[in-house]
Enzyme design. Structure first.
Site, PDB file in Angstrom:
ATOM      1  N   CYS A 103      44.159  40.610  38.167  1.00 56.59           N
ATOM      2  CA  CYS A 103      45.624  40.567  38.213  1.00 56.59           C
ATOM      3  C   CYS A 103      46.162  41.611  39.195  1.00 56.59           C
ATOM      4  CB  CYS A 103      46.202  40.800  36.821  1.00 56.59           C
ATOM      5  SG  CYS A 103      48.006  40.775  36.790  1.00 56.59           S
ATOM      6  N   CYS A 200      47.556  40.206  28.831  1.00 57.43           N
ATOM      7  CA  CYS A 200      48.983  39.838  28.782  1.00 57.43           C
ATOM      8  C   CYS A 200      49.206  38.411  28.305  1.00 57.43           C
ATOM      9  CB  CYS A 200      49.629  40.058  30.144  1.00 57.43           C
ATOM     10  SG  CYS A 200      48.916  39.050  31.455  1.00 57.43           S
TER      11      CYS A 200
END
Length: 373
Positions: A103, A200
């Site tokens: 990410c 997340c």
């Protein structure tokens, strides 16, 4: 005092305390600051509540408090293509991925950086606990964050020199309690908001249930290394090397009451190998191979490096010798290492500097492949 008013910094704001204080400090230092909230995942729950909406409200509240403009940008497609597909592919291959590393590499310091440039950014900034310093030749070095408990260079190890040239980490020299105190003294809306943990896109959801939505589970046999059948496993993707909990075998199989651990996986036969004892022999290795080797500055195509390394987040450094050839490396440990896990990052350090890293492919005991994939 330096006049920073002509330097535009676009801050990645998550709605958390760290990125809020990042924006505040830059504003206080006189920079031209813009806040940007990244929406990377559609996380609407079964009640129609989307945590991203709540987080964006917090970003708006903080931005209004400190007097900066703010925007929201949607990276759901980029995140799915560049991070989530990788995450699923790694689990399909029986590995344990590290989506945070990907990410940072693909979204926060690529898609977001590109977007920030369209806003006229000179730099981007995030609330990561890391430091950057520039030498006399203009090369940027990434150093560990001053707060040892929060240092995030492990997750930033795939950043390139080009990305680091454009990045500021205003929290790097601070301890986490100081960041909270700054937020509270400034009365920021996020001052008492608890830190987010975990991956997340999973959030508070049950990991097993979540993964099962995307990958069909294939139960199989659970065996000891010497061939004893210990029952059924729920699917290799649900287990990671060195894992203790969730095996459902306890002490009922005789032996010495030592806890059971995952010591290996055979993907071709769909067998999960287990063994007793934290330092079970099958968990210990002398070296590893890694790919996607990357350094934060230009290095020769082939070289040897003596340094320290981490094989998981928050692990103490271990002394290693690294033999690099292109984007591959063999990493030899000075001391035996436990539970080296394919799919996780290996990250190299020279004292305080993070040099880069790669993704672990395989662990070895001397020249024999460990009982993994």
């Amino acid at each position: 005092m330096t006049d920073n008013s002509n330097i535009r910094v676009v801050v990645g704001m998550s709605g958390g305390v760290d990125s809020s204080v990042t924006a505040l400090l830059l504003k206080e230092q006189g920079y031209d600051v813009i806040g940007v909230f990244m929406k990377n995942w559609d996380d609407t729950d079964e009640f129609g509540v989307c945590t991203a909406t709540e987080d964006y409200k917090d970003v708006a509240a903080v931005a209004d408090q400190i007097g900066i403009p703010y925007y929201s940008v949607n990276f759901e497609k980029e995140y799915w293509d560049r991070v989530f597909e990788y995450f699923l592919a790694e689990y399909r291959a029986g590995r344990t991925p590290n989506p945070d590393v990907m990410c940072n590499k693909e979204i926060k310091f690529k898609a977001f950086l590109d977007y920030a440039m369209t806003l006229g950014a000179d730099y981007v900034a995030t609330g990561h606990y890391a430091q950057v310093t520039r030498d006399e030749n203009g090369i940027v070095h990434m150093l560990r964050g001053a707060d040892n408990n929060k240092d995030q260079t492990y997750f930033l190890s795939q950043l390139s020199q080009e990305q680091l040239q454009k990045t500021l980490f205003p929290l790097g020299h601070l301890q986490k309690p100081e960041v909270r105190r700054i937020a509270e003294e400034a009365g920021l809306a996020t001052a008492k908001k608890k830190d987010s943990t975990g991956i997340c896109f999973i959030g508070e959801k049950n990991f097993k249930d979540f993964l099962g939505q995307y990958l069909p589970a294939q139960p199989g046999r659970m065996m000891t290394v010497d061939g004893r059948d210990m029952g059924e496993h729920a699917g290799l993707m649900y287990y990671t090397i060195g894992q203790r909990g969730g095996l459902g075998i306890g002490g009922q199989h005789g032996g010495d009451n030592k806890p059971w651990f995952v010591v290996g996986k055979d993907l071709s036969k769909n067998i999960l190998y287990v063994g007793q004892g934290f330092y079970h022999d099958s968990l210990m290795s002398t070296s590893l191979t890694a790919s996607e080797i990357h350094f934060t500055r230009d290095m020769p195509n082939e070289f040897k490096l003596e340094c320290t390394a981490k094989f998981r987040y928050r692990q103490p450094d271990s002394k290693v010798k690294v033999y690099v050839k292109g984007n591959q490396a063999r990493v030899v440990f000075d001391d035996l290492q436990r539970a080296i896990t394919p799919g996780q990052a290996v990250v190299f350090y020279n004292e305080q500097e993070c040099l880069g890293g790669g993704m672990i492919d395989q662990a070895y005991r001397d020249d024999k492949i460990c009982q993994y994939i």
